[in-house]
Write an enzyme that holds these catalytic residues in place. Sequence first.
Site, PDB file in Angstrom:
ATOM      1  N   LEU A  64     -87.115 -52.213 -73.841  1.00  0.00           N
ATOM      2  CA  LEU A  64     -86.935 -52.095 -75.291  1.00  0.00           C
ATOM      3  C   LEU A  64     -88.210 -51.661 -75.994  1.00  0.00           C
ATOM      4  O   LEU A  64     -88.170 -51.008 -77.025  1.00  0.00           O
ATOM      5  CB  LEU A  64     -86.465 -53.431 -75.875  1.00  0.00           C
ATOM      6  CG  LEU A  64     -85.106 -53.949 -75.402  1.00  0.00           C
ATOM      7  CD1 LEU A  64     -84.802 -55.288 -76.056  1.00  0.00           C
ATOM      8  CD2 LEU A  64     -84.008 -52.946 -75.708  1.00  0.00           C
ATOM      9  N   SER A  92     -99.633 -53.671 -76.464  1.00  0.00           N
ATOM     10  CA  SER A  92    -100.932 -53.493 -75.820  1.00  0.00           C
ATOM     11  C   SER A  92    -101.095 -54.364 -74.596  1.00  0.00           C
ATOM     12  O   SER A  92    -101.918 -54.078 -73.749  1.00  0.00           O
ATOM     13  CB  SER A  92    -102.046 -53.789 -76.828  1.00  0.00           C
ATOM     14  OG  SER A  92    -101.925 -55.117 -77.309  1.00  0.00           O
ATOM     15  N   ASP A 126     -98.159 -61.672 -91.000  1.00  0.00           N
ATOM     16  CA  ASP A 126     -97.859 -60.337 -90.469  1.00  0.00           C
ATOM     17  C   ASP A 126     -96.508 -59.855 -90.988  1.00  0.00           C
ATOM     18  O   ASP A 126     -95.735 -59.253 -90.271  1.00  0.00           O
ATOM     19  CB  ASP A 126     -97.855 -60.371 -88.939  1.00  0.00           C
ATOM     20  CG  ASP A 126     -98.061 -58.976 -88.329  1.00  0.00           C
ATOM     21  OD1 ASP A 126     -98.663 -58.122 -89.002  1.00  0.00           O
ATOM     22  OD2 ASP A 126     -97.618 -58.752 -87.192  1.00  0.00           O
ATOM     23  N   ILE A 157     -53.723 -37.855 -69.320  1.00  0.00           N
ATOM     24  CA  ILE A 157     -52.675 -38.715 -69.881  1.00  0.00           C
ATOM     25  C   ILE A 157     -52.346 -38.327 -71.318  1.00  0.00           C
ATOM     26  O   ILE A 157     -51.561 -38.986 -71.979  1.00  0.00           O
ATOM     27  CB  ILE A 157     -53.082 -40.209 -69.821  1.00  0.00           C
ATOM     28  CG1 ILE A 157     -54.463 -40.422 -70.453  1.00  0.00           C
ATOM     29  CG2 ILE A 157     -53.071 -40.712 -68.397  1.00  0.00           C
ATOM     30  CD1 ILE A 157     -54.905 -41.874 -70.455  1.00  0.00           C
ATOM     31  N   VAL A 208     -52.803 -34.674 -74.304  1.00  0.00           N
ATOM     32  CA  VAL A 208     -53.433 -33.403 -74.638  1.00  0.00           C
ATOM     33  C   VAL A 208     -53.441 -33.199 -76.145  1.00  0.00           C
ATOM     34  O   VAL A 208     -52.585 -33.713 -76.864  1.00  0.00           O
ATOM     35  CB  VAL A 208     -52.709 -32.207 -73.968  1.00  0.00           C
ATOM     36  CG1 VAL A 208     -52.881 -32.249 -72.469  1.00  0.00           C
ATOM     37  CG2 VAL A 208     -51.235 -32.193 -74.351  1.00  0.00           C
ATOM     38  N   ASP A 266     -54.929 -40.551 -90.434  1.00  0.00           N
ATOM     39  CA  ASP A 266     -54.016 -40.055 -89.405  1.00  0.00           C
ATOM     40  C   ASP A 266     -53.247 -41.219 -88.783  1.00  0.00           C
ATOM     41  O   ASP A 266     -53.149 -41.342 -87.564  1.00  0.00           O
ATOM     42  CB  ASP A 266     -54.797 -39.296 -88.327  1.00  0.00           C
ATOM     43  CG  ASP A 266     -53.892 -38.447 -87.435  1.00  0.00           C
ATOM     44  OD1 ASP A 266     -52.794 -38.074 -87.898  1.00  0.00           O
ATOM     45  OD2 ASP A 266     -54.280 -38.165 -86.291  1.00  0.00           O
TER      46      ASP A 266
END
Length: 752
Positions: free
Chosen positions: A86, A90, A205, A441, A443, A552
Site C-alpha cells: 500500500l 523512510s 501532524d 450466455i 449478446v 434501462d
Amino acid sequence: MPLAQLAEPWPNMELVQLDTENGQAAPEEGGNPPCKAKSDITWVEKDLVDSTDKGEGVVKEINITHHVKEGSEKADPSQFELLKVLGQGSFGKVFLVRKITPPDSNHLYAMKVLKKATLKVRDRVRTKIERDILADVNHPFVVKLHYAFQTEGKLYLILDFLRGGDLFTRLSKEVMFTEEDVKFYLAELALGLDHLHSLGIIYRDLKPENILLDEEGHIKLTDFGLSKEAIDHEKKAYSFCGTVEYMAPEVVNRQGHSHSADWWSYGVLMFEMLTGSLPFQGKDRKETMTLILKAKLGMPQFLSAEAQSLLRALFKRNPANRLGSGPDGAEEIKRHPFYSTIDWNKLYRREIKPPFKPAVGQPDDTFYFDTEFTSRTPKDSPGIPPSAGAHQLFRGFSFVATGLMEDSKVKPAQPPLHSVVQQLHGKNIQFSDGYVVKEAIGVGSYSVCKRCIHKTTNMEYAVKVIDKSKRDPSEEIEILLRYGQHPNIITLKDVYDDGKYVYLVTELMRGGELLDKILRQKFFSEREASSVLHTICKTVEYLHSQGVVHRDLKPSNILYVDESGNPESIRICDFGFAKQLRAENGLLMTPCYTANFVAPEVLKRQGYDEGCDIWSLGVLLYTMLAGCTPFANGPSDTPEEILTRIGGGKFSVNGGNWDTISDVAKDLVSKMLHVDPHQRLTAKQVLQHPWITQKDSLPQSQLNYQDVQLVKGAMAATYSALNSSKPSPQLKPIESSILAQRRVKKLPSTTL
C-alpha cells in the site's frame, strides 16, 4: 467547490530530529543531512532549534511489547497473508494483509512493517510513540491498532484497513460539496482530536493525508508517529515537527506548544476545505513560516459569517487566546454557532449519513492507493493472489453481449479508463491470467457476456466484455463500485482493462430473469407481486436518493441470483445506461450541493430520467398482474402502433386478471404509467402506496398468464420500439403545410 490537488497519501518522510523519551533532542549520526525542499512532506528543521534545546539526551532502545486483539491469541507474521503493497516510508512498508488464523480469519488489515536494522534512534522513538498511542485509543474516528508484535529484525503494527483513501484527495477529485458538507467532516475531526487531547496526546501532524475515509465515508485519524504524549495540558513540547503549512506559530518559533497547536492546524484544514487553498503558503518553506508568524489573513466573503467567525477564533497567534485552548477544550469548538446544526451525540454514534460515499467494491480493493506501490508484488509473498479467490460468493449481472472476443481485427487501443479501474490490478495482470473463458450466455451491440471459470478456485463466474471503441464503461464501473454493496444491486467482482476491451467479472446469475421465473410459476398472487415490486422499488429509491438513474429498467435487467425465487434474491443488473448526477465540470455532487446550487433544468432532466425508471417498473407491475404487457399485444406489433399507445397512455385495466385484481393495484399501475413523467409517482411515493404498505390484506388468488414466449416477445417489442431511431422528417413544399393553407384561406380577395 472542489478541493485543491494534494500530496500523495504515502509521502516519503524524512525525520531529521525527534525527541527521545525524556523530552531532549537526540543527536544525529554523521552530521546534518539536508532537509527535503518539498513543503508537502513531514520534516524537522535543525537550524531552527534554539541552543537551549540542543543538550544531549539519553538515548533509549525501544522494545515494543505485544499487543493482542481482544479474544485472539498472540500474533506473529505467519498468521498474515501478504496481498499488496500500500505504501512505503523512510523506514518501513505498509501492506494489505489477510488474517489466515481464527478467530478473525479472512479479515483484512493494514500492516506496517518496520526493519530494526534500518531504524535510527529517532525512528525507533517515533515507532514507540505510534504503538503506545494506538494501543490506548479506542474511538470511532481514530484508526484502531489490533495487533503489535516483533521478530528479531522487524516491528509489526496491524491496523484498520481503510478503503476509502484520504479525505482531501477523494473530495478534490470526485465531488462538489458545500459548507454544510465540510461541517460534517470537521465535526467528526473535532471529536477525534478531543479524544486524543483527553488522553494527554498532542497530535502535531494534522494534515490532509492523515485523515482517511472508511467505506461508509466517515473519517479516521491515522499516523501518530509525530504525536507527543504529555502528562497534562500544562506540559509543552519543543520538538519541531509536522508539515509546515499546517504548523501553529508557536511550533514555528519553538516557544513550546500544547494541544492548542492542533486547533490552529484544524483551522488550516477548515480554511483549505472551504476555499480550496491554504491560508499561509509562500514560495518556499521559509516564506511560508514568515507568513504564519506575521501575515494578516484575508477572509473570503463567500464564507458564511459563522464560518468566518470560527476561523478567526482558531487563527489566534497567541495560543492562550485560541478557541479550544481553554479549560473546556473542544467543548468551546462544539458550542460555536458554526456547529449549531450538529447533533454531537448522533455524530459520535455514526448515525449521521456522510455527504459522500467512496467508490469501493470488494473488501480487498485498493483503488485509492498509489499504483506505484499497489502494482508491486509483496516481498516474501508467493505473489498477489487473484482477487476472485476471495472466500465469498459474488452476484452477477445482466446478459448483454456479442462475439467480441473472436474479433481478430486489430483496432487502435482506447484511452485509459477512470483511475479507479486503472489501479485495480496494477499494470501487468491480464484477464486470461486468472480465468478460462467458456461459452457465450448473452449478446448485445457493444458487449459479450460469457461464462468463465477462475483458474485457482474452479468457481464459475460471468464476464461482460465491453468494446471500449463502442462505449466508455467508466460510469457503469464507478456506479457499481459505489453502490454495488446494496443487497439487491449486482456486486462487481473484478475489472480488467487491456486497452481494447474492459472485462467486468461477476457471479453467474443462476436464477434467470425475473419475468421468466414468475410467468413459469404455477401459482403467483397479487400479494407476491407486491413483495417483488417492494424489493425492486426500494432499490430504485436508494439509487435515486444518491443521484443515480438506471434508465434501462426493462424486465430482462432484473434477475434472480439463485433458484429460490425469494424477493431477497432479486438483483438489478446492467448499469450500462445508468448516469450519476454531476456538475458541469464532471464532478459528483453531494445532496446538499444539489439542493442549493444545481440549475432547475438539470434537476428537471434528472426528474425525467427518474420518471422513466418508474414507468419501466409500471410496465413490469402491469405485466405481473395482467399476465400480458400494457402496450403491445405480441411480438408482431409494429413500433408505430406501440409508440402511439404509449404516447396516448392507452392501456386496459379491465377483463382477464383485472376482474379479480384489487382497485388499489389498479390505482398504483395508473399512477406509475402516467403519460407525463413529472406527474408519475416517485420511487418514495410508490413505497408509501397502500398496495405496498398493506400487502398482507391483498388477494392471494392465482393470476393467469399468457404464453411465456408471447409475453416476452411483446415486452421485447415494447422496448425495441422505444429504442428505435426516430425517422427523420421529410421536407415538403410550403404550400402543403396545414398552417400555410389556413393562412391562404384568411387572405382577403382582391380584384384589379
